[in-house]
Design a protein around this motif. Structure first.
Motif, PDB file in Angstrom:
ATOM      1  N   ASP A 177      79.620  -2.039 -24.789  1.00  0.00           N
ATOM      2  CA  ASP A 177      79.894  -1.046 -23.758  1.00  0.00           C
ATOM      3  C   ASP A 177      80.401  -1.750 -22.504  1.00  0.00           C
ATOM      4  O   ASP A 177      79.766  -2.694 -22.012  1.00  0.00           O
ATOM      5  CB  ASP A 177      78.636  -0.239 -23.421  1.00  0.00           C
ATOM      6  CG  ASP A 177      78.246   0.708 -24.541  1.00  0.00           C
ATOM      7  OD1 ASP A 177      79.154   1.234 -25.193  1.00  0.00           O
ATOM      8  OD2 ASP A 177      77.040   0.915 -24.755  1.00  0.00           O
ATOM      9  N   VAL A 178      81.511  -1.306 -21.979  1.00  0.00           N
ATOM     10  CA  VAL A 178      82.132  -1.909 -20.809  1.00  0.00           C
ATOM     11  C   VAL A 178      81.850  -1.049 -19.588  1.00  0.00           C
ATOM     12  O   VAL A 178      82.118   0.157 -19.582  1.00  0.00           O
ATOM     13  CB  VAL A 178      83.659  -2.058 -21.000  1.00  0.00           C
ATOM     14  CG1 VAL A 178      84.287  -2.679 -19.762  1.00  0.00           C
ATOM     15  CG2 VAL A 178      83.959  -2.887 -22.235  1.00  0.00           C
TER      16      VAL A 178
ATOM     17  N   TYR B 166      80.676   4.186 -18.605  1.00  0.00           N
ATOM     18  CA  TYR B 166      80.966   3.168 -19.608  1.00  0.00           C
ATOM     19  C   TYR B 166      82.271   3.526 -20.323  1.00  0.00           C
ATOM     20  O   TYR B 166      82.573   4.702 -20.542  1.00  0.00           O
ATOM     21  CB  TYR B 166      79.849   3.088 -20.659  1.00  0.00           C
ATOM     22  CG  TYR B 166      78.489   2.682 -20.147  1.00  0.00           C
ATOM     23  CD1 TYR B 166      78.167   1.345 -19.932  1.00  0.00           C
ATOM     24  CD2 TYR B 166      77.504   3.634 -19.892  1.00  0.00           C
ATOM     25  CE1 TYR B 166      76.907   0.967 -19.489  1.00  0.00           C
ATOM     26  CE2 TYR B 166      76.243   3.276 -19.447  1.00  0.00           C
ATOM     27  CZ  TYR B 166      75.957   1.942 -19.246  1.00  0.00           C
ATOM     28  OH  TYR B 166      74.704   1.572 -18.807  1.00  0.00           O
ATOM     29  N   ASN B 167      83.022   2.485 -20.682  1.00  0.00           N
ATOM     30  CA  ASN B 167      84.187   2.639 -21.567  1.00  0.00           C
ATOM     31  C   ASN B 167      85.187   3.684 -21.075  1.00  0.00           C
ATOM     32  O   ASN B 167      85.785   4.418 -21.862  1.00  0.00           O
ATOM     33  CB  ASN B 167      83.728   2.996 -22.993  1.00  0.00           C
ATOM     34  CG  ASN B 167      82.733   2.005 -23.541  1.00  0.00           C
ATOM     35  OD1 ASN B 167      82.821   0.805 -23.262  1.00  0.00           O
ATOM     36  ND2 ASN B 167      81.774   2.475 -24.317  1.00  0.00           N
TER      37      ASN B 167
ATOM     38  N   GLY C 123      72.379   3.624 -17.857  1.00  0.00           N
ATOM     39  CA  GLY C 123      73.147   4.654 -17.182  1.00  0.00           C
ATOM     40  C   GLY C 123      73.834   5.648 -18.084  1.00  0.00           C
ATOM     41  O   GLY C 123      74.892   6.177 -17.714  1.00  0.00           O
ATOM     42  N   ASP C 124      73.265   5.929 -19.250  1.00  0.00           N
ATOM     43  CA  ASP C 124      73.916   6.825 -20.208  1.00  0.00           C
ATOM     44  C   ASP C 124      74.124   8.231 -19.661  1.00  0.00           C
ATOM     45  O   ASP C 124      75.154   8.860 -19.916  1.00  0.00           O
ATOM     46  CB  ASP C 124      73.085   6.914 -21.492  1.00  0.00           C
ATOM     47  CG  ASP C 124      72.924   5.561 -22.169  1.00  0.00           C
ATOM     48  OD1 ASP C 124      73.656   5.284 -23.121  1.00  0.00           O
ATOM     49  OD2 ASP C 124      72.066   4.787 -21.710  1.00  0.00           O
ATOM     50  N   TYR C 125      73.131   8.736 -18.912  1.00  0.00           N
ATOM     51  CA  TYR C 125      73.175  10.122 -18.478  1.00  0.00           C
ATOM     52  C   TYR C 125      73.739  10.310 -17.068  1.00  0.00           C
ATOM     53  O   TYR C 125      74.355  11.332 -16.786  1.00  0.00           O
ATOM     54  CB  TYR C 125      71.776  10.740 -18.527  1.00  0.00           C
ATOM     55  CG  TYR C 125      71.207  10.895 -19.909  1.00  0.00           C
ATOM     56  CD1 TYR C 125      71.894  11.591 -20.898  1.00  0.00           C
ATOM     57  CD2 TYR C 125      69.968  10.360 -20.237  1.00  0.00           C
ATOM     58  CE1 TYR C 125      71.375  11.745 -22.170  1.00  0.00           C
ATOM     59  CE2 TYR C 125      69.423  10.513 -21.504  1.00  0.00           C
ATOM     60  CZ  TYR C 125      70.137  11.202 -22.471  1.00  0.00           C
ATOM     61  OH  TYR C 125      69.610  11.351 -23.724  1.00  0.00           O
TER      62      TYR C 125
ATOM     63  N   ASN D 106      74.784  -6.884 -12.577  1.00  0.00           N
ATOM     64  CA  ASN D 106      73.539  -6.892 -13.369  1.00  0.00           C
ATOM     65  C   ASN D 106      73.410  -5.668 -14.264  1.00  0.00           C
ATOM     66  O   ASN D 106      72.345  -5.430 -14.836  1.00  0.00           O
ATOM     67  CB  ASN D 106      72.327  -6.979 -12.436  1.00  0.00           C
ATOM     68  CG  ASN D 106      72.260  -8.296 -11.694  1.00  0.00           C
ATOM     69  OD1 ASN D 106      72.541  -9.349 -12.272  1.00  0.00           O
ATOM     70  ND2 ASN D 106      71.908  -8.251 -10.420  1.00  0.00           N
ATOM     71  N   GLY D 107      74.477  -4.877 -14.399  1.00  0.00           N
ATOM     72  CA  GLY D 107      74.453  -3.741 -15.305  1.00  0.00           C
ATOM     73  C   GLY D 107      74.348  -2.414 -14.568  1.00  0.00           C
ATOM     74  O   GLY D 107      74.481  -2.338 -13.344  1.00  0.00           O
ATOM     75  N   TYR D 108      74.090  -1.384 -15.338  1.00  0.00           N
ATOM     76  CA  TYR D 108      74.018  -0.005 -14.847  1.00  0.00           C
ATOM     77  C   TYR D 108      72.644   0.538 -15.205  1.00  0.00           C
ATOM     78  O   TYR D 108      72.315   0.707 -16.377  1.00  0.00           O
ATOM     79  CB  TYR D 108      75.133   0.817 -15.493  1.00  0.00           C
ATOM     80  CG  TYR D 108      75.287   2.244 -15.023  1.00  0.00           C
ATOM     81  CD1 TYR D 108      74.595   2.751 -13.922  1.00  0.00           C
ATOM     82  CD2 TYR D 108      76.154   3.105 -15.688  1.00  0.00           C
ATOM     83  CE1 TYR D 108      74.757   4.049 -13.504  1.00  0.00           C
ATOM     84  CE2 TYR D 108      76.334   4.428 -15.267  1.00  0.00           C
ATOM     85  CZ  TYR D 108      75.625   4.892 -14.184  1.00  0.00           C
ATOM     86  OH  TYR D 108      75.780   6.194 -13.768  1.00  0.00           O
ATOM     87  N   ARG D 109      71.820   0.803 -14.184  1.00  0.00           N
ATOM     88  CA  ARG D 109      70.445   1.248 -14.405  1.00  0.00           C
ATOM     89  C   ARG D 109      70.120   2.426 -13.486  1.00  0.00           C
ATOM     90  O   ARG D 109      70.699   2.584 -12.418  1.00  0.00           O
ATOM     91  CB  ARG D 109      69.444   0.113 -14.118  1.00  0.00           C
ATOM     92  CG  ARG D 109      69.672  -1.159 -14.923  1.00  0.00           C
ATOM     93  CD  ARG D 109      69.219  -1.016 -16.357  1.00  0.00           C
ATOM     94  NE  ARG D 109      69.215  -2.304 -17.038  1.00  0.00           N
ATOM     95  CZ  ARG D 109      70.261  -2.836 -17.647  1.00  0.00           C
ATOM     96  NH1 ARG D 109      71.427  -2.173 -17.630  1.00  0.00           N
ATOM     97  NH2 ARG D 109      70.182  -3.995 -18.252  1.00  0.00           N
TER      98      ARG D 109
END
Length: 449
Positions: A7-8, A116-117, A390-392, A426-429
């Motif tokens: 996932d980008v 993402y993506n 961070g999916d939602y 550090n990502g998506y949280r």
């Protein structure tokens, strides 16, 4: 390595001048697709949400200039023309430049989309309120409610009883007049009552709405699916501490969001709290007809005998003492069972707050409401927070449903009180604070459900 499962992270940040005709439109925006760090904080308890963004030196942004503007010092990578509806031909020049101390200005509009993506979700709309360009570029922002801090509230005074949120925000008192904000459609259905509202020249609209939190009536921004435009609306919510049963909040078409601990959860900081009902006390608070707060505290009677009809199940302690003068004017009395001024030491008790939604009630009515709240109180609650990926892209004041197969006592539907969204290297949280279980297995002081 399975690249198909990669996932980008993607972001799209637009910053520009506000459009006087349309608050949600950004004029001549600069666009950024890279950032070092973003932190967005919002809670239904706060009208003003915030965002902080950090950019490293050399961050490149894209801008589009309309009309015959010089491009000296800029990389004009694309020049195009567009025919407007009135037949006028305009020239557009796209350029790329590095962020410097002149790129951002206080008062500019900002929009943040994350995902993402390439699948992005709108996560923040607001204004720049602070800017630091020292070692790195850092901007501080406030959400669209920032506009309400700049709007003087109209002068009006309402009665203590019978004042409704819809009247204050609507046409009767016109608090939201000329602010571009509307009331959320669900809030209009709730018909929430509020105490006396008295506005002087020294209050802004934001001051008035934020002051309602003392009644456990929380104002926050929420997008409305029934609204014809993209402008967020003013939503009103009451948590469990001011409701006998369920909290009152606008609903979501997409909720509750399912959260599986073995898939969505990055960090789990939840604690399961089990409270002994013998050492539980509920302190109820209400606004009397004299426009002053008074309170009572309810606990179980340690010597209660279920077989004796004269034995009281609950005790009233530490009630606010009502003076004879106040009693003569308002008709209120000190709650029965707490006539003396001696305070009971409840330092070893779990104290739960309750705010009465009724305005101008007397002590006996507050005791009745507080006792009912005690009966329905969930003893096995959840405290703390969970951090999910961070999916939602979850906002506050929505419902989530937890699924933990290893610890099913956590399972149930919860109301999200606060959300801290972080995005960057550090990502998506998203850190969710979820203190209120709305549905699921729960035990009250007298039964198992």
């Amino acid at each position: 390595m399975d690249l198909g499962a990669l996932d980008v992270l993607c972001c799209h940040i637009s910053i520009g001048d506000p459009d006087p005709e349309n608050p949600m439109k950004i004029k001549n925006p600069v666009e950024l697709f890279e950032v070092q760090e973003i932190e967005i904080n919002e809670s239904y308890k706060e009208l003003i949400g915030t965002a902080k963004l950090k950019f490293p030196k050399g961050t490149v942004f894209k801008s589009t200039v309309i009309g015959p503007v010089t491009m000296e010092g800029k990389d004009a990578s694309k020049i195009s023309t567009e025919i407007m509806q009135d037949g006028v031909i305009i020239e557009k020049k796209s350029s790329q430049s590095a962020v410097d101390e002149t790129t951002f200005k206080i008062g500019q509009r900002i929009n943040i989309k994350l995902g993402y993506n390439g699948l992005l979700k709108n996560m923040f709309d607001g204004y720049i309120v602070g800017y630091n360009s020292d070692s790195q570029f850092e901007i501080t922002c406030e959400n669209m409610a920032y506009k309400l801090k700049l709007k003087q509230a109209p002068k009006f005074e309402t009665p203590v009883k019978g004042t409704k949120v819809n009247d204050v925000l609507g046409d009767k008192y016109g608090l939201l007049k000329d602010t571009d904000f509307k009331i959320h459609t669900d809030t209009q259905k709730f018909d929430i009552q509020i105490g006396k509202v008295k506005v002087t020249d020294n209050f802004t609209v934001a001051d008035v709405l934020s002051d309602w939190s003392k009644f456990k009536v929380y104002c926050f921004l929420k997008y409305d699916a029934d609204s014809p435009d993209d402008m967020p609306t003013i939503a009103i919510g009451r948590p469990y501490s001011s409701s006998k049963s369920q909290p009152v909040f606008p609903t979501d078409v997409d909720g509750p969001f399912p959260i599986y601990f073995d898939y969505h959860v990055a960090t789990n900081d939840l604690d399961i709290v089990k409270t002994d009902p013998k050492f539980l006390a509920v302190t109820g608070k209400a606004l009397g007809t004299n426009e002053k707060f008074f309170e009572v505290t309810i606990r179980l009677n340690p010597e209660h005998d279920p077989t004796d009809s004269n034995s009281k199940e609950f005790q009233v302690v530490n009630a606010t003492q009502i003076s004879k003068k106040t009693h003569k004017v308002t008709g209120n009395t000190t709650a029965k069972g707490a006539e003396t001024k001696t305070k009971v030491d409840l330092s070893t008790y779990t104290i739960v707050p309750y705010m009465s939604p009724s305005i101008g009630i007397n002590s006996d009515k507050l005791v009745e409401e507080t006792t009912e709240y005690f009966r329905n109180y969930n003893l096995n609650g959840i405290t703390g927070s969970i951090t999910i990926f961070g999916d939602y892209g979850i906002p506050s004041a929505v419902q989530v449903e937890l699924f933990d197969y290893r610890n099913p006592s956590k399972n149930g539907i919860y109301l999200v009180e606060e959300v801290t969204t972080t995005f960057g290297v550090n990502g998506y949280r998203q850190k969710l604070t979820i203190p209120y279980k709305i549905k699921g297995e729960k035990s009250t002081y007298g039964s198992e459900k």
